[in-house]
Design an enzyme around this catalytic site. Sequence first.
Site, PDB file in Angstrom:
ATOM      1  N   LYS A  13      80.547 111.925  71.589  1.00 20.65           N
ATOM      2  CA  LYS A  13      81.244 112.670  72.646  1.00 20.65           C
ATOM      3  C   LYS A  13      80.175 113.271  73.759  1.00 20.65           C
ATOM      4  O   LYS A  13      80.396 113.383  74.878  1.00 20.65           O
ATOM      5  CB  LYS A  13      82.304 113.754  72.158  1.00 20.65           C
ATOM      6  CG  LYS A  13      83.409 113.142  71.208  1.00 20.65           C
ATOM      7  CD  LYS A  13      84.332 114.260  70.859  1.00 20.65           C
ATOM      8  CE  LYS A  13      83.713 115.318  69.715  1.00 20.65           C
ATOM      9  NZ  LYS A  13      83.412 114.852  68.644  1.00 20.65           N
ATOM     10  N   ARG A  85      90.158 120.740  68.729  1.00 14.30           N
ATOM     11  CA  ARG A  85      90.080 120.070  67.496  1.00 14.30           C
ATOM     12  C   ARG A  85      91.231 120.192  66.569  1.00 14.30           C
ATOM     13  O   ARG A  85      91.650 119.773  65.404  1.00 14.30           O
ATOM     14  CB  ARG A  85      88.831 120.508  66.623  1.00 14.30           C
ATOM     15  CG  ARG A  85      87.578 119.615  66.812  1.00 14.30           C
ATOM     16  CD  ARG A  85      86.387 120.157  66.095  1.00 14.30           C
ATOM     17  NE  ARG A  85      85.416 119.697  65.656  1.00 14.30           N
ATOM     18  CZ  ARG A  85      84.191 119.307  66.488  1.00 14.30           C
ATOM     19  NH1 ARG A  85      84.171 119.991  67.372  1.00 14.30           N
ATOM     20  NH2 ARG A  85      83.350 118.692  65.966  1.00 14.30           N
ATOM     21  N   ARG A 118      70.471 111.176  63.365  1.00 16.25           N
ATOM     22  CA  ARG A 118      70.255 111.937  64.577  1.00 16.25           C
ATOM     23  C   ARG A 118      69.453 113.121  64.627  1.00 16.25           C
ATOM     24  O   ARG A 118      69.265 113.971  63.824  1.00 16.25           O
ATOM     25  CB  ARG A 118      71.965 112.414  64.902  1.00 16.25           C
ATOM     26  CG  ARG A 118      71.880 113.382  66.240  1.00 16.25           C
ATOM     27  CD  ARG A 118      73.595 113.459  66.667  1.00 16.25           C
ATOM     28  NE  ARG A 118      74.317 114.519  65.930  1.00 16.25           N
ATOM     29  CZ  ARG A 118      75.330 114.942  66.351  1.00 16.25           C
ATOM     30  NH1 ARG A 118      75.792 114.427  67.217  1.00 16.25           N
ATOM     31  NH2 ARG A 118      76.005 115.654  65.684  1.00 16.25           N
ATOM     32  N   ARG A 151      69.981 118.571  62.392  1.00 10.95           N
ATOM     33  CA  ARG A 151      70.825 119.606  62.323  1.00 10.95           C
ATOM     34  C   ARG A 151      71.284 119.642  60.845  1.00 10.95           C
ATOM     35  O   ARG A 151      71.620 118.681  60.129  1.00 10.95           O
ATOM     36  CB  ARG A 151      72.165 119.442  62.982  1.00 10.95           C
ATOM     37  CG  ARG A 151      72.270 119.954  64.528  1.00 10.95           C
ATOM     38  CD  ARG A 151      73.109 119.247  65.299  1.00 10.95           C
ATOM     39  NE  ARG A 151      74.642 119.756  64.848  1.00 10.95           N
ATOM     40  CZ  ARG A 151      75.604 119.090  65.520  1.00 10.95           C
ATOM     41  NH1 ARG A 151      75.692 118.537  66.553  1.00 10.95           N
ATOM     42  NH2 ARG A 151      76.943 119.226  64.830  1.00 10.95           N
ATOM     43  N   ARG A 162      82.744 117.498  57.220  1.00 11.34           N
ATOM     44  CA  ARG A 162      83.243 117.463  58.387  1.00 11.34           C
ATOM     45  C   ARG A 162      84.245 116.193  58.893  1.00 11.34           C
ATOM     46  O   ARG A 162      85.118 116.396  59.636  1.00 11.34           O
ATOM     47  CB  ARG A 162      82.053 117.179  59.616  1.00 11.34           C
ATOM     48  CG  ARG A 162      81.135 118.739  59.549  1.00 11.34           C
ATOM     49  CD  ARG A 162      79.671 118.371  60.121  1.00 11.34           C
ATOM     50  NE  ARG A 162      80.082 117.836  61.554  1.00 11.34           N
ATOM     51  CZ  ARG A 162      78.742 117.586  62.224  1.00 11.34           C
ATOM     52  NH1 ARG A 162      77.684 116.988  61.708  1.00 11.34           N
ATOM     53  NH2 ARG A 162      78.837 117.004  63.676  1.00 11.34           N
TER      54      ARG A 162
HETATM   55  P1  AMP Z   1      79.999 119.377  66.795  1.00 13.37           P
HETATM   56  O1  AMP Z   1      78.636 119.676  67.467  1.00 13.37           O
HETATM   57  O2  AMP Z   1      81.131 119.315  67.994  1.00 13.37           O
HETATM   58  O3  AMP Z   1      79.971 118.599  65.708  1.00 13.37           O
HETATM   59  O4  AMP Z   1      80.537 120.961  66.000  1.00 13.37           O
HETATM   60  C1  AMP Z   1      79.497 121.549  65.123  1.00 13.37           C
HETATM   61  C2  AMP Z   1      80.449 122.293  64.250  1.00 13.37           C
HETATM   62  O5  AMP Z   1      80.952 123.535  65.356  1.00 13.37           O
HETATM   63  C3  AMP Z   1      81.793 121.890  63.709  1.00 13.37           C
HETATM   64  O6  AMP Z   1      81.509 121.252  62.519  1.00 13.37           O
HETATM   65  C4  AMP Z   1      82.350 123.133  63.538  1.00 13.37           C
HETATM   66  O7  AMP Z   1      82.110 123.989  62.276  1.00 13.37           O
HETATM   67  C5  AMP Z   1      82.204 124.025  64.638  1.00 13.37           C
HETATM   68  N1  AMP Z   1      83.064 123.677  65.934  1.00 13.37           N
HETATM   69  C6  AMP Z   1      82.708 122.849  67.134  1.00 13.37           C
HETATM   70  N2  AMP Z   1      83.955 122.667  67.769  1.00 13.37           N
HETATM   71  C7  AMP Z   1      84.988 123.340  67.089  1.00 13.37           C
HETATM   72  C8  AMP Z   1      86.279 123.693  67.321  1.00 13.37           C
HETATM   73  N3  AMP Z   1      86.917 123.202  68.783  1.00 13.37           N
HETATM   74  N4  AMP Z   1      86.956 124.388  66.450  1.00 13.37           N
HETATM   75  C9  AMP Z   1      86.530 124.861  65.332  1.00 13.37           C
HETATM   76  N5  AMP Z   1      85.165 124.734  65.154  1.00 13.37           N
HETATM   77  C10 AMP Z   1      84.428 124.081  65.723  1.00 13.37           C
END
Ligand code: AMP
Length: 205
Positions: A13, A85, A118, A151, A162
């Site tokens: 994404k 999400r 990554r 990360r 996740r």
């Molecule tokens: P990402 O970088 O998009 O994989 O997001 C990393 C982490 O941020 C996720 O595992 C969640 O803990 C939190 N997170 C990101 N986007 C959301 C969302 N829309 N709603 C809730 N938690 C989020």
Amino acid sequence: MRLILLGPPGSGKGTIAKKLEKKFHLLPISAGEILREEAAKGTLLGKEIRKYTDKGNLVPDNLVTEIIKLEINGKNNFILDGFPRTLEQAKGIRNITIDLVIYLEADEKTIVERLSGRRICRQGHHTYNLNYVPSAKKGICDVDGTPLIHRKDDKPAVIKQRFKVYNHTIRPLLGYYEQKRILKKVNAALPPEEVFKEVKKVIKK
Ligand code: AMP
């Protein structure tokens, strides 16, 4: 144009959002990045956020929805990456007209492979992959010259959590946007350039 990118963690994404920014001048709004920035500040809010992100769980809907709404704040050309999400989050922005929702589909095996390799740069959010897109100098960002990090939530145990969370929440969200007839699916298990070609086709339709 107001776009949403949906897809599992590691479906690309962020990469696609950056390419769309260049090509169509849309502003990427990445929920994960905004949350990580806040968490890194070590504020009370940041500490609250880390309780969830460190374990691979979702930050509460009302909190993340408010943060994203502030970020959108009347803008008309953006890509939401990683938001919504959950169905609750989607409903939380129902007053904002969305033109298209692109669903980047990828299986769990592809995801685990991608995420464990990554590496990201904290400075400019540049992303690399040890297996597919390595930096020229090991562990250093090509653009910023700063150290690359793995990360904490890209480690196997957290990736699994996740993905579990993702599988649980994605179906109702897909149904919601399917019903609105704005959902388009793209195979994200291909190399980024191929995925981007498909994304462009879907946008131009
Ligand atoms: P990402 O970088 O998009 O994989 O997001 C990393 C982490 O941020 C996720 O595992 C969640 O803990 C939190 N997170 C990101 N986007 C959301 C969302 N829309 N709603 C809730 N938690 C989020």
